[in-house]
Design an enzyme around this catalytic site. Sequence first.
Site, PDB file in Angstrom:
ATOM      1  N   HIS A  29      -8.872  -7.045  -2.596  1.00  0.00           N
ATOM      2  CA  HIS A  29      -8.021  -6.130  -3.357  1.00  0.00           C
ATOM      3  C   HIS A  29      -7.842  -6.686  -4.773  1.00  0.00           C
ATOM      4  CE1 HIS A  29      -4.555  -3.728  -4.605  1.00  0.00           C
ATOM      5  NE2 HIS A  29      -4.075  -4.856  -5.112  1.00  0.00           N
ATOM      6  N   TYR A  36       0.813  -1.222   0.000  1.00  0.00           N
ATOM      7  CA  TYR A  36       0.000   0.000   0.000  1.00  0.00           C
ATOM      8  C   TYR A  36       0.846   1.272   0.000  1.00  0.00           C
ATOM      9  CZ  TYR A  36      -4.416  -2.521   0.488  1.00  0.00           C
ATOM     10  OH  TYR A  36      -5.517  -3.313   0.261  1.00  0.00           O
TER      11      TYR A  36
HETATM   12  P1  DAT Z   1      -9.183   0.021  -4.174  1.00  0.00           P
HETATM   13  O1  DAT Z   1      -8.977  -1.064  -3.132  1.00  0.00           O
HETATM   14  O2  DAT Z   1     -10.594   0.015  -4.701  1.00  0.00           O
HETATM   15  O3  DAT Z   1      -8.153   0.004  -5.260  1.00  0.00           O
HETATM   16  P2  DAT Z   1      -7.812   2.377  -3.122  1.00  0.00           P
HETATM   17  O4  DAT Z   1      -6.587   1.896  -3.834  1.00  0.00           O
HETATM   18  O5  DAT Z   1      -8.245   3.775  -3.342  1.00  0.00           O
HETATM   19  O6  DAT Z   1      -9.070   1.417  -3.409  1.00  0.00           O
HETATM   20  O7  DAT Z   1      -7.599   2.201  -1.558  1.00  0.00           O
HETATM   21  C1  DAT Z   1      -6.977   1.035  -1.044  1.00  0.00           C
HETATM   22  C2  DAT Z   1      -7.740   0.573   0.156  1.00  0.00           C
HETATM   23  O8  DAT Z   1      -7.628   1.539   1.196  1.00  0.00           O
HETATM   24  C3  DAT Z   1      -9.250   0.399  -0.054  1.00  0.00           C
HETATM   25  O9  DAT Z   1      -9.567  -0.850  -0.619  1.00  0.00           O
HETATM   26  C4  DAT Z   1      -9.771   0.552   1.330  1.00  0.00           C
HETATM   27  C5  DAT Z   1      -8.840   1.568   1.960  1.00  0.00           C
HETATM   28  N1  DAT Z   1      -9.399   2.913   1.861  1.00  0.00           N
HETATM   29  C6  DAT Z   1      -9.469   3.701   0.772  1.00  0.00           C
HETATM   30  N2  DAT Z   1     -10.060   4.870   1.031  1.00  0.00           N
HETATM   31  C7  DAT Z   1     -10.353   4.832   2.360  1.00  0.00           C
HETATM   32  C8  DAT Z   1     -10.978   5.716   3.271  1.00  0.00           C
HETATM   33  N3  DAT Z   1     -11.399   6.922   2.867  1.00  0.00           N
HETATM   34  N4  DAT Z   1     -11.109   5.324   4.559  1.00  0.00           N
HETATM   35  C9  DAT Z   1     -10.692   4.123   4.969  1.00  0.00           C
HETATM   36  N5  DAT Z   1     -10.092   3.223   4.176  1.00  0.00           N
HETATM   37  C10 DAT Z   1      -9.923   3.574   2.890  1.00  0.00           C
HETATM   38 MG    MG Z   2      -6.114   0.461  -5.239  1.00  0.00          MG
END
Ligand code: DAT
Ligand code: MG
Length: 149
Positions: A115, A49
């Site tokens: 994921h 991440y």
């Molecule tokens: P995705 O998993 O759809 O690719 P992302 O890459 O934007 O989404 O974010 C990675 C993960 O982080 C997501 O699955 C859940 C967590 N996450 C994202 N935005 C968040 C938020 N606003 N509050 C809490 N967790 C969050």
């Molecule tokens: Mg993502």
Amino acid sequence: MERTFIMIKPDGVQRGLVGEIIGRFEAKGFTLVGLKSLSVSRELAEEHYDVHKERPFFGGLVDFICSSPVVAMVWEGDGVVACARKLIGATNPLSAERGTIRGDFGVSVGRNLIHGSDAIETAQKEINLWFSEKELLSWEPTVNAWLYE
Ligand code: DAT
Ligand code: MG
């Protein structure tokens, strides 16, 4: 053939949704080329991440991913990266469409079950991070003759 990295997060494993989720990728017609369950180290979760390391939810997200076992997978097929994101649904399960994994089974963004890599280059990077070369299979299911022209 295109490959993507998929991980069933701790909530998906704890809620007994591993079979349901794997079944959706199988039923769609994708090929499973890597599969393992593991307890994720902080180091691996932080690396995975890394793109989100400045976000306020980063610490909680890493804690969550390390809190209980996950199931890591590599799936293969034409257009699998983008299609897997469609099968998974929007990041917030409350706005994810019905019929998607998050839309059918989740209610909060911090517990969104699964994921999936967001682009072909990300997929390559994530596959290399989570799997060694010898953990990945190269095989062609005989059913592919009935899935592809
Ligand atoms: P995705 O998993 O759809 O690719 P992302 O890459 O934007 O989404 O974010 C990675 C993960 O982080 C997501 O699955 C859940 C967590 N996450 C994202 N935005 C968040 C938020 N606003 N509050 C809490 N967790 C969050
Ligand atoms: Mg993502």
